[in-house]
Each structure stands twice: as structure tokens, then as C-alpha cells.
Enzyme design. Structure first.
Site, PDB file in Angstrom:
ATOM      1  N   GLU A 152      -8.030   7.694  -6.610  1.00 47.64           N
ATOM      2  CA  GLU A 152      -8.581   7.887  -5.266  1.00 47.64           C
ATOM      3  C   GLU A 152      -8.524   9.359  -4.874  1.00 47.64           C
ATOM      4  O   GLU A 152      -9.477   9.907  -4.310  1.00 47.64           O
ATOM      5  CB  GLU A 152      -7.817   7.026  -4.258  1.00 47.64           C
TER       6      GLU A 152
ATOM      7  N   TRP B 186     -11.345   0.326  -2.612  1.00 44.09           N
ATOM      8  CA  TRP B 186     -12.323   0.603  -1.548  1.00 44.09           C
ATOM      9  C   TRP B 186     -13.472  -0.395  -1.515  1.00 44.09           C
ATOM     10  O   TRP B 186     -14.395  -0.268  -0.702  1.00 44.09           O
ATOM     11  CB  TRP B 186     -12.857   2.048  -1.672  1.00 44.09           C
TER      12      TRP B 186
ATOM     13  N   TYR C  24     -13.661  10.483   3.801  1.00 42.94           N
ATOM     14  CA  TYR C  24     -12.786  11.605   3.417  1.00 42.94           C
ATOM     15  C   TYR C  24     -13.415  12.672   2.515  1.00 42.94           C
ATOM     16  O   TYR C  24     -13.387  13.851   2.844  1.00 42.94           O
ATOM     17  CB  TYR C  24     -11.528  11.077   2.705  1.00 42.94           C
TER      18      TYR C  24
ATOM     19  N   CYS D 249      -7.905   6.999   8.440  1.00 44.79           N
ATOM     20  CA  CYS D 249      -6.539   6.629   8.851  1.00 44.79           C
ATOM     21  C   CYS D 249      -5.645   7.853   8.691  1.00 44.79           C
ATOM     22  O   CYS D 249      -4.951   8.242   9.615  1.00 44.79           O
ATOM     23  CB  CYS D 249      -6.031   5.488   7.997  1.00 44.79           C
TER      24      CYS D 249
ATOM     25  N   ARG E 296      -3.128   8.299  11.804  1.00 46.10           N
ATOM     26  CA  ARG E 296      -3.257   7.651  13.123  1.00 46.10           C
ATOM     27  C   ARG E 296      -2.918   6.179  13.069  1.00 46.10           C
ATOM     28  O   ARG E 296      -2.468   5.577  14.039  1.00 46.10           O
ATOM     29  CB  ARG E 296      -4.685   7.813  13.665  1.00 46.10           C
TER      30      ARG E 296
ATOM     31  N   ASP F 145      -0.809   1.118   7.785  1.00 47.94           N
ATOM     32  CA  ASP F 145      -0.495  -0.192   7.206  1.00 47.94           C
ATOM     33  C   ASP F 145       0.747   0.018   6.338  1.00 47.94           C
ATOM     34  O   ASP F 145       0.663   0.438   5.188  1.00 47.94           O
ATOM     35  CB  ASP F 145      -1.715  -0.636   6.385  1.00 47.94           C
TER      36      ASP F 145
HETATM   37  N1  THF Z   1      -7.076  -0.980   5.379  1.00 46.39           N
HETATM   38  C1  THF Z   1      -5.889  -1.593   5.461  1.00 46.39           C
HETATM   39  N2  THF Z   1      -5.755  -2.718   6.171  1.00 46.39           N
HETATM   40  N3  THF Z   1      -4.797  -1.093   4.839  1.00 46.39           N
HETATM   41  C2  THF Z   1      -4.870   0.057   4.110  1.00 46.39           C
HETATM   42  O1  THF Z   1      -3.849   0.483   3.541  1.00 46.39           O
HETATM   43  C3  THF Z   1      -6.101   0.729   4.011  1.00 46.39           C
HETATM   44  N4  THF Z   1      -6.239   1.931   3.323  1.00 46.39           N
HETATM   45  C4  THF Z   1      -7.526   2.193   2.706  1.00 46.39           C
HETATM   46  C5  THF Z   1      -8.575   1.760   3.621  1.00 46.39           C
HETATM   47  N5  THF Z   1      -8.385   0.772   4.501  1.00 46.39           N
HETATM   48  C6  THF Z   1      -7.188   0.177   4.653  1.00 46.39           C
HETATM   49  C7  THF Z   1      -7.643   1.405   1.415  1.00 46.39           C
HETATM   50  N6  THF Z   1      -6.453   1.570   0.636  1.00 46.39           N
HETATM   51  C8  THF Z   1      -4.541  -1.506  -1.397  1.00 46.39           C
HETATM   52  C9  THF Z   1      -3.964  -0.255  -1.318  1.00 46.39           C
HETATM   53  C10 THF Z   1      -4.614   0.759  -0.630  1.00 46.39           C
HETATM   54  C11 THF Z   1      -5.823   0.523   0.001  1.00 46.39           C
HETATM   55  C12 THF Z   1      -6.392  -0.745  -0.063  1.00 46.39           C
HETATM   56  C13 THF Z   1      -5.749  -1.753  -0.769  1.00 46.39           C
HETATM   57  C14 THF Z   1      -3.874  -2.616  -2.172  1.00 46.39           C
HETATM   58  O2  THF Z   1      -4.319  -3.748  -2.120  1.00 46.39           O
HETATM   59  N7  THF Z   1      -2.820  -2.349  -2.955  1.00 46.39           N
HETATM   60  C15 THF Z   1      -2.167  -3.355  -3.766  1.00 46.39           C
HETATM   61  C16 THF Z   1      -2.767  -3.436  -5.150  1.00 46.39           C
HETATM   62  C17 THF Z   1      -3.325  -2.145  -5.647  1.00 46.39           C
HETATM   63  C18 THF Z   1      -4.042  -2.252  -7.016  1.00 46.39           C
HETATM   64  O3  THF Z   1      -3.346  -2.123  -8.036  1.00 46.39           O
HETATM   65  O4  THF Z   1      -5.275  -2.423  -7.029  1.00 46.39           O
HETATM   66  C19 THF Z   1      -0.682  -3.020  -3.839  1.00 46.39           C
HETATM   67  O5  THF Z   1       0.093  -3.950  -4.100  1.00 46.39           O
HETATM   68  O6  THF Z   1      -0.301  -1.858  -3.656  1.00 46.39           O
HETATM   69  C20 THF Z   1      -5.228   2.973   3.356  1.00 46.39           C
HETATM   70  O7  THF Z   1      -5.559   4.225   3.068  1.00 46.39           O
END
Ligand code: THF
Length: 265
Positions: free
Chosen positions: A59, A81, A95, A147, A167, A170
């Protein structure tokens, strides 16, 4: 051993207010918190669950390319994403676009990252070493408003520090990614401009735990953190030419078992 992240999780469980949110999931939330990591003491890859490095590295390289289409991520097997992209894989001016080609009113495009490198080399005492993704005029064209919106660099005693303002945080899924990502960026920039690493300071606005992550977080804070691993970073010709294989935070990464949770869209 740095357990600031875990302590903040416990703080939110104990003191968070139940709040509704845009996604409809519901959260426990607190406002305004800070975490600090001395990067020379280890790379802050959270140890109380397994944190995957591939999506974090990918990313960040994708942001640095200025890309806003998930195609490059998908080719590298990264899916984080997918939920927000349109049928062409586009996310709008998020971004990467704002970092590398912020549109100016006169039609120019401003490469904030290249300007930052230039200032770090020529005037490291500057108090204006800022990158903003929060382009107010573009917000309604973005699939998701930034974010991690605004970050600043600081140099003292030959060491580069970075502070991020996030801002909306999660805390279970996103924040371990965001801490590792900006810490990696700080290492890469320090390597390129010939500085040592100082602190990564994380500042959070609405710091929340989604209600469907509460069980996982209770389990996570019952675990003892391990010392952080070491980052191994092979120097690339420029900040924009690092590749996945140049980056490894596996050396000494001792961690507890993975914990899974659904992402709110
Ligand atoms: N939306 C929400 N609700 N939370 C976020 O953290 C978030 N982001 C980005 C955009 N919108 C968001 C997306 N980033 C994962 C991690 C980061 C993300 C989105 C998803 C996730 O599911 N992680 C899992 C598995 C990762 C994998 O190996 O694919 C994990 O267990 O960490 C924050 O910038």
C-alpha cells in the site's frame, strides 16, 4: 517493551462512549490520543496479533507511485482497498494523488513528497515539512475521505521524526497498519536523505473499536507484547524506486496468533 497501542485499546474498552457511525456497525470511541515509538528501539509491527507486512509495504509503495487505482495492488495480491473501488478499480483523488500531484488552482500539480525531500536536504530545521491528503475541494470525489490525513516531519540531532494526524482510527484493523506504514515511510525517507530515525508519533482523533471487534480486542489485551522486530531496508536509488523485496520486518518478529475481524465499509 512498548505497549502504548495495547494500553489505548484497554482505555477505549474501559472509557469509550458507544457511538453510531457512517458504516452502521457502531463503535466504542474516545477522542484525542497519542502514541509514540522510538524507531531506533525496533520497528513497530504490533506483536499481540499477527500483522501482515505485505499489504502494508504494498500500500505504501502504491501511495508513493501516486496511484489511485487498485489494479497495481491486485497484481501484487493485496485486497485491502477492494471494497471501496468502482467497477474500473478507481478510488478517486485519494492519498497517492494528493501526495504526488495535488491540483493547484492555477493548473499546476504539486508533488508534496518531492518537495518534502528537497526541504529535508536543504533546510531540515524547517517547520513546514508537511504533507496533506486533506484536499477540501476534492473530498466529495474520493471513494473514502482520508483517515490518515496530515503528517509532519522534524529533524533534530541528525534524527528524522514524523507525526501523523489520523482523524478516524479503526483501532483493531487499521491502526496497526497505519503505525507500521508511516514508520516504514520515515525509515525510507531517513535513508534517502542520510538521517537516522527518531520518533514516530501517532495522533488520533476519533479513536474507535468497532462493536464487531470487541471479543478480539479483549483477547488481544490479555496478551503480553513482545519486543519489536528489526526493519531491514535495502537502499533504492530514490524514494520512488523501492520494491517489495527491498523491505523486510521479519527479523525477530515474535508475535501472538492472528485475530480476524470484518472491515466496516
Ligand atoms: N475502513 C475501515 N473501517 N477500517 C480501516 O482500517 C480502513 N483503512 C483503509 C480504508 N478504510 C478503512 C483500508 N485499510 C484491513 C486492513 C487495512 C485496511 C482495510 C482492511 C484488513 O482487513 N486487515 C486484515 C487482513 C489483512 C490482509 O492480510 O489482507 C488484518 O487482519 O489485519 C485504514 O487505513
Amino acid at each position: 517493551i512498548n505497549r502504548q497501542y495495547e494500553d489505548l485499546l484497554a482505555d477505549i474498552l474501559a472509557n469509550g462512549t458507544r457511538k453510531g457511525d457512517r458504516t452502521g456497525t457502531g463503535t466504542l470511541s474516545v477522542f484525542g490520543r497519542q502514541l509514540r515509538y522510538h524507531l531506533a528501539d525496533g520497528f513497530p509491527r504490533i506483536t499481540t496479533k499477527f500483522v501482515a507486512m505485505k499489504p502494508i509495504k504494498g500500500e505504501l509503495l502504491w501511495f508513493l507511485r501516486g496511484s489511485t487505482n487498485i489494479e497495481w495492488l491486485q497484481r501484487n495480491g493485496i485486497t485491502i482497498w477492494d471494497e471501496w473501488a468502482d467497477e474500473h478499480g478507481e478510488l478517486g483523488p485519494v492519498y497517492g494523488y494528493q501526495w504526488r500531484s495535488w491540483p493547484a488552482p492555477d493548473g499546476r500539480h504539486i508533488d508534496q513528497i518531492s518537495q518534502l525531500l528537497e526541504t529535508l536536504r536543504s533546510n531540515p530545521d524547517s517547520r513546514r515539512m508537511i504533507v496533506s491528503a486533506w484536499n477540501v475541494a476534492d473530498l466529495d470525489k474520493m471513494a473514502l475521505q482520508p483517515c490518515h490525513a496530515f503528517f509532519q516531519f522534524y529533524v533534530a540531532d541528525g534524527k528524522l521524526s514524523c507525526q501523523l494526524y489520523q482523524r478516524s482510527a479503526d483501532m483493531f484493523l487499521g491502526v496497526p497498519f497505519n503505525i507500521a506504514s508511516y514508520s516504514l515511510l520515515t525509515h525510507m525517507i531517513a535513508q534517502q536523505v542520510g538521517l537516522d530515525v527518531g520518533d514516530f508519533v501517532w495522533t488520533g482523533g476519533d479513536c474507535h473499536i468497532y462493536l464487531n471487534h470487541l471479543d478480539q480486542v479483549r483477547e488481544q489485551i490479555s496478551r503480553e507484547p513482545y519486543p519489536f522486530p528489526t526493519l531491514e531496508l535495502r537502499k533504492a536509488d530514490s524514494l520512488f524506486s523501492y520494491e517489495m523485496d527491498d523491505i523486510s520486518a521479519t527479523q525477530g518478529y515474535q508475535h501472538h496468533p492472528k485475530l480476524t475481524g470484518a472491515v466496516s465499509v
